[in-house]
Design a protein around this motif. Sequence first.
Motif, PDB file in Angstrom:
ATOM      1  N   ASN A 534      59.130  49.314 -67.252  1.00  0.00           N
ATOM      2  CA  ASN A 534      59.476  48.026 -66.978  1.00  0.00           C
ATOM      3  C   ASN A 534      58.396  47.453 -66.674  1.00  0.00           C
ATOM      4  OD1 ASN A 534      61.922  47.648 -68.914  1.00  0.00           O
ATOM      5  ND2 ASN A 534      62.845  48.389 -67.657  1.00  0.00           N
ATOM      6  N   LYS A 535      57.869  47.766 -65.087  1.00  0.00           N
ATOM      7  CA  LYS A 535      56.965  47.284 -64.487  1.00  0.00           C
ATOM      8  C   LYS A 535      55.665  47.521 -64.915  1.00  0.00           C
ATOM      9  CE  LYS A 535      55.669  47.219 -58.951  1.00  0.00           C
ATOM     10  NZ  LYS A 535      56.198  48.260 -58.354  1.00  0.00           N
ATOM     11  N   ALA A 536      55.805  48.266 -65.544  1.00  0.00           N
ATOM     12  CA  ALA A 536      54.152  48.772 -66.059  1.00  0.00           C
ATOM     13  C   ALA A 536      54.337  47.530 -67.479  1.00  0.00           C
ATOM     14  CB  ALA A 536      53.955  50.101 -66.637  1.00  0.00           C
ATOM     15  N   CYS A 537      55.437  47.760 -68.120  1.00  0.00           N
ATOM     16  CA  CYS A 537      55.369  46.816 -69.531  1.00  0.00           C
ATOM     17  C   CYS A 537      55.561  45.433 -69.376  1.00  0.00           C
ATOM     18  CB  CYS A 537      56.247  47.498 -70.464  1.00  0.00           C
ATOM     19  SG  CYS A 537      56.207  48.996 -71.048  1.00  0.00           S
ATOM     20  N   GLY A 538      55.747  44.613 -67.533  1.00  0.00           N
ATOM     21  CA  GLY A 538      55.472  43.449 -67.910  1.00  0.00           C
ATOM     22  C   GLY A 538      57.102  42.807 -67.204  1.00  0.00           C
ATOM     23  N   ASN A 539      58.329  43.931 -67.975  1.00  0.00           N
ATOM     24  CA  ASN A 539      59.380  43.159 -67.399  1.00  0.00           C
ATOM     25  C   ASN A 539      60.286  42.890 -66.373  1.00  0.00           C
ATOM     26  OD1 ASN A 539      59.607  43.357 -70.391  1.00  0.00           O
ATOM     27  ND2 ASN A 539      59.701  45.466 -70.613  1.00  0.00           N
ATOM     28  N   THR A 540      59.480  42.293 -65.489  1.00  0.00           N
ATOM     29  CA  THR A 540      59.984  42.200 -64.254  1.00  0.00           C
ATOM     30  C   THR A 540      61.042  41.622 -63.791  1.00  0.00           C
ATOM     31  OG1 THR A 540      57.670  40.777 -64.074  1.00  0.00           O
ATOM     32  CG2 THR A 540      59.376  40.587 -62.411  1.00  0.00           C
ATOM     33  N   MET A 541      62.438  41.561 -65.021  1.00  0.00           N
ATOM     34  CA  MET A 541      63.751  41.392 -63.915  1.00  0.00           C
ATOM     35  C   MET A 541      64.032  42.592 -64.225  1.00  0.00           C
ATOM     36  SD  MET A 541      64.783  37.989 -63.725  1.00  0.00           S
ATOM     37  CE  MET A 541      66.122  38.325 -64.117  1.00  0.00           C
ATOM     38  N   ASP A 542      63.746  42.996 -66.191  1.00  0.00           N
ATOM     39  CA  ASP A 542      64.226  44.139 -66.155  1.00  0.00           C
ATOM     40  C   ASP A 542      63.910  45.391 -65.108  1.00  0.00           C
ATOM     41  OD1 ASP A 542      65.670  43.662 -68.072  1.00  0.00           O
ATOM     42  OD2 ASP A 542      63.854  43.988 -70.173  1.00  0.00           O
ATOM     43  N   ALA A 543      62.256  45.725 -64.104  1.00  0.00           N
ATOM     44  CA  ALA A 543      62.211  46.711 -63.675  1.00  0.00           C
ATOM     45  C   ALA A 543      63.289  45.673 -62.004  1.00  0.00           C
ATOM     46  CB  ALA A 543      61.057  45.737 -63.320  1.00  0.00           C
ATOM     47  N   HIS A 544      63.341  45.023 -62.078  1.00  0.00           N
ATOM     48  CA  HIS A 544      64.328  44.325 -61.065  1.00  0.00           C
ATOM     49  C   HIS A 544      65.520  44.637 -60.398  1.00  0.00           C
ATOM     50  CE1 HIS A 544      65.812  42.113 -56.972  1.00  0.00           C
ATOM     51  NE2 HIS A 544      66.360  42.296 -58.156  1.00  0.00           N
ATOM     52  N   GLU A 545      66.488  45.018 -62.118  1.00  0.00           N
ATOM     53  CA  GLU A 545      67.755  45.523 -62.299  1.00  0.00           C
ATOM     54  C   GLU A 545      67.345  47.205 -61.965  1.00  0.00           C
ATOM     55  OE1 GLU A 545      71.278  45.569 -65.579  1.00  0.00           O
ATOM     56  OE2 GLU A 545      69.659  44.568 -66.012  1.00  0.00           O
ATOM     57  N   ALA A 546      66.605  47.991 -62.430  1.00  0.00           N
ATOM     58  CA  ALA A 546      66.639  48.871 -62.878  1.00  0.00           C
ATOM     59  C   ALA A 546      66.017  49.808 -60.975  1.00  0.00           C
ATOM     60  CB  ALA A 546      65.403  49.741 -63.458  1.00  0.00           C
ATOM     61  N   ALA A 547      65.403  48.224 -60.031  1.00  0.00           N
ATOM     62  CA  ALA A 547      65.507  48.906 -58.952  1.00  0.00           C
ATOM     63  C   ALA A 547      66.328  49.322 -57.776  1.00  0.00           C
ATOM     64  CB  ALA A 547      64.266  48.302 -58.622  1.00  0.00           C
ATOM     65  N   GLN A 548      67.271  48.000 -58.507  1.00  0.00           N
ATOM     66  CA  GLN A 548      68.584  47.448 -58.254  1.00  0.00           C
ATOM     67  C   GLN A 548      69.305  49.343 -58.217  1.00  0.00           C
ATOM     68  OE1 GLN A 548      68.955  45.310 -55.372  1.00  0.00           O
ATOM     69  NE2 GLN A 548      70.846  46.582 -54.923  1.00  0.00           N
ATOM     70  N   MET A 549      69.651  49.312 -59.487  1.00  0.00           N
ATOM     71  CA  MET A 549      70.054  50.842 -59.711  1.00  0.00           C
ATOM     72  C   MET A 549      70.058  52.088 -59.698  1.00  0.00           C
ATOM     73  SD  MET A 549      71.439  50.842 -64.049  1.00  0.00           S
ATOM     74  CE  MET A 549      69.375  50.358 -64.380  1.00  0.00           C
ATOM     75  N   HIS A 550      68.824  51.930 -58.706  1.00  0.00           N
ATOM     76  CA  HIS A 550      67.872  53.440 -58.093  1.00  0.00           C
ATOM     77  C   HIS A 550      68.256  53.321 -56.617  1.00  0.00           C
ATOM     78  CE1 HIS A 550      65.066  55.526 -56.102  1.00  0.00           C
ATOM     79  NE2 HIS A 550      64.505  56.287 -57.374  1.00  0.00           N
ATOM     80  N   GLN A 551      68.199  52.006 -56.212  1.00  0.00           N
ATOM     81  CA  GLN A 551      68.697  51.766 -55.255  1.00  0.00           C
ATOM     82  C   GLN A 551      70.193  52.314 -54.500  1.00  0.00           C
ATOM     83  OE1 GLN A 551      66.756  51.130 -52.309  1.00  0.00           O
ATOM     84  NE2 GLN A 551      68.411  51.342 -51.019  1.00  0.00           N
ATOM     85  N   ASN A 552      70.824  52.087 -54.968  1.00  0.00           N
ATOM     86  CA  ASN A 552      72.720  51.755 -55.826  1.00  0.00           C
ATOM     87  C   ASN A 552      72.920  53.461 -55.837  1.00  0.00           C
ATOM     88  OD1 ASN A 552      73.060  49.362 -55.285  1.00  0.00           O
ATOM     89  ND2 ASN A 552      73.347  49.324 -57.364  1.00  0.00           N
ATOM     90  N   PHE A 553      72.025  54.439 -56.933  1.00  0.00           N
ATOM     91  CA  PHE A 553      72.495  55.659 -56.883  1.00  0.00           C
ATOM     92  C   PHE A 553      71.752  56.285 -55.480  1.00  0.00           C
ATOM     93  CE2 PHE A 553      71.942  54.912 -60.980  1.00  0.00           C
ATOM     94  CZ  PHE A 553      73.232  54.596 -61.577  1.00  0.00           C
ATOM     95  N   SER A 554      70.301  55.808 -55.262  1.00  0.00           N
ATOM     96  CA  SER A 554      70.062  56.526 -53.495  1.00  0.00           C
ATOM     97  C   SER A 554      70.683  56.506 -52.383  1.00  0.00           C
ATOM     98  CB  SER A 554      68.768  55.898 -53.349  1.00  0.00           C
ATOM     99  OG  SER A 554      68.152  56.755 -54.377  1.00  0.00           O
ATOM    100  N   GLN A 555      71.762  55.383 -52.204  1.00  0.00           N
ATOM    101  CA  GLN A 555      72.907  55.247 -51.524  1.00  0.00           C
ATOM    102  C   GLN A 555      73.098  56.097 -51.184  1.00  0.00           C
ATOM    103  OE1 GLN A 555      72.493  53.667 -48.319  1.00  0.00           O
ATOM    104  NE2 GLN A 555      70.220  53.628 -48.721  1.00  0.00           N
ATOM    105  N   GLN A 556      74.341  55.744 -52.669  1.00  0.00           N
ATOM    106  CA  GLN A 556      75.691  57.530 -52.959  1.00  0.00           C
ATOM    107  C   GLN A 556      74.884  58.490 -52.756  1.00  0.00           C
ATOM    108  OE1 GLN A 556      77.288  56.524 -56.927  1.00  0.00           O
ATOM    109  NE2 GLN A 556      76.674  54.727 -56.931  1.00  0.00           N
ATOM    110  N   LEU A 557      73.804  59.096 -53.459  1.00  0.00           N
ATOM    111  CA  LEU A 557      73.708  60.422 -52.736  1.00  0.00           C
ATOM    112  C   LEU A 557      73.202  60.503 -51.511  1.00  0.00           C
ATOM    113  CD1 LEU A 557      70.837  61.062 -56.039  1.00  0.00           C
ATOM    114  CD2 LEU A 557      73.905  62.146 -55.222  1.00  0.00           C
TER     115      LEU A 557
END
Length: 598
Positions: A534-557
């Motif tokens: 999403n970052k590469a495609c310029g979809n800032t909102m979607d990139a932010h949402e995916a980054a938040q998801m990634h952060q959540n999964f990283s924390q749990q793991l």
Amino acid sequence: MAAGSEAPDSWYLALLGFAEHFRTSSPPKIRLCVHCLQAVFQFKPPQRVEARTHLQLGSVLYHHTKNCELARTHLEKAWLISQQIPQFEDVKFEAASLLSEFYCQQNLVDSAKPLLRKAIQISQQTPYWHCRLLFQLAQLHTLEKDLVSACDLLGVGAEYARVVGSEYTRALFLLSKGMLLLMERKLSEVHPLLTLCGTIVENWQGNPIQKESLRVFFLVLQVTHYLDAGQVKSVKPCLKQLQQCIQTISTLHDDEILPTNPADLFHWLPKEHMCVLVYLVTVMHSMQAGYLEKAQKYTDKALMQLEKLKMLDSSPILSTFQVILLEHIIMCRLVTGHKATALQEISQVCQLCQQSPRLFANHAAQLHTLLGLYCISVNCMDNAEAQFTAALQMTTHQELWTFIVTNLASVYIREGNRQQELYGLLERINPDHNFPVSSHCLRAAAFYIRGLLSFFQGRYNEAKRFLRETLKMSNAEDLNRLTACSLVLLGHIFFVLGNHRESNNMVVPAMQLASKIPDMSVQLWSSALLKDLNKACGNTMDAHEAAQMHQNFSQQLLQDHIAACSLPEHNLISWTDGLPPVQFQPQNGPTTSLASLL
């Protein structure tokens, strides 16, 4: 007492009554029971009473005391004397059966075999005992891993049961033989035999519970045959039939009416054991298919049932069921990101194996395999290699061997500096040529491993070919986890090649499937890719949402990783030889890197 012809009967009955009273007291008074039975010999009883009393004493001493020598002496006398008495089959053959069981417990197998062979030879006019002794000798050969001799005996039993008009027991012998042929991977012999069994079971008209239990046995063999072959989708109709069958059994009442044919006096498994077994094969299916929440639900039900049964029943099969259930749920936990719980359950399997040498002998390879999978999940690759290497030395089971080699290959790929060993392994699990097993699932996994290696080596077109093969195979049999892993890796390849649209087409379904399983590692990987895409495609909102998801999964793991590595049981990763350690030293904290996960 000496006077009158009725005296021997009355003294004998009195002593027998006292003995039984003491045996069934709460708690049992075994010493007094034994005294009463020994007193019988003071009266110089007739041979029949003498033989029966030796059998009773041998049985009480064998089951309730540690006085092995005295138990053996009485059982041997019972067997010797009873052979000299005509029409005394029950005592004679019960003595033979119990004495051979005693010999096996004392590791005197070479004494048990000739005894059982002789008893089988002289019991042909007594259908119940002849069948029972054939089953017993077949079981002895099975425990010794001599499946050929066991199959021969079961074949003899099936033919004998047919001659004496017991189609029910004939089916039991044939189904038991089918089970051993499956263990030996003699699939060309299994198929006609199971077809014959299916016909016999459907045509047999008798006690409804016995008929349904035969159907359960037959369907369990079919389901496990499919699962061994990694055919998760093809098995569904059989599994559904099996689940319906066990529901039918649970509504039937046990009839006290005994069969008219003495050869029919057998049960395959108690109803409650069958229920646990059906839960178990359902868990096996759910895990292979990637329905991990369903696997968890049925494991909980089965373990609860097992706990209740083990309070009243010391049957070794219950511990076997428990270990197999735990082995499967441990693998589920490692996928869903619950490593600390998985580690505690691995420790539980260790404790169960410590209580039974036979259980440990049968499950040591699986235990080291599970520890190897745990080591991968916490990024302890050297320990993972040691665990898988130990497991390979302990198994002759082809499917397990292939599963271990596949995982060991993934360790070598991640380490990146073991090319010679890696190519040696890959040659032995080449999915395009002479693959060692018929399992659809393991062959699909072998294609995935090839794709993973090609990806790491930057050979992207070759990687795509292997991964598309995995996708084709995993879609054919609903292997959800392999599908999710293949999709996300393909998505990664397309991203590296700059084909963002195609990458998105792979990663989005991978994420959806991983969430459904749920597979924490694939979710972590997919969310990282979605963020970059999403970052590469310029979809800032979607990139932010995916980054938040990634952060959540990283924390749990991360939290789970720290919790697991801090457990004293984490020290099990260093155990590769002998019996599992009983106690564990507490850890100071995690000693492993999370870099590969995050």
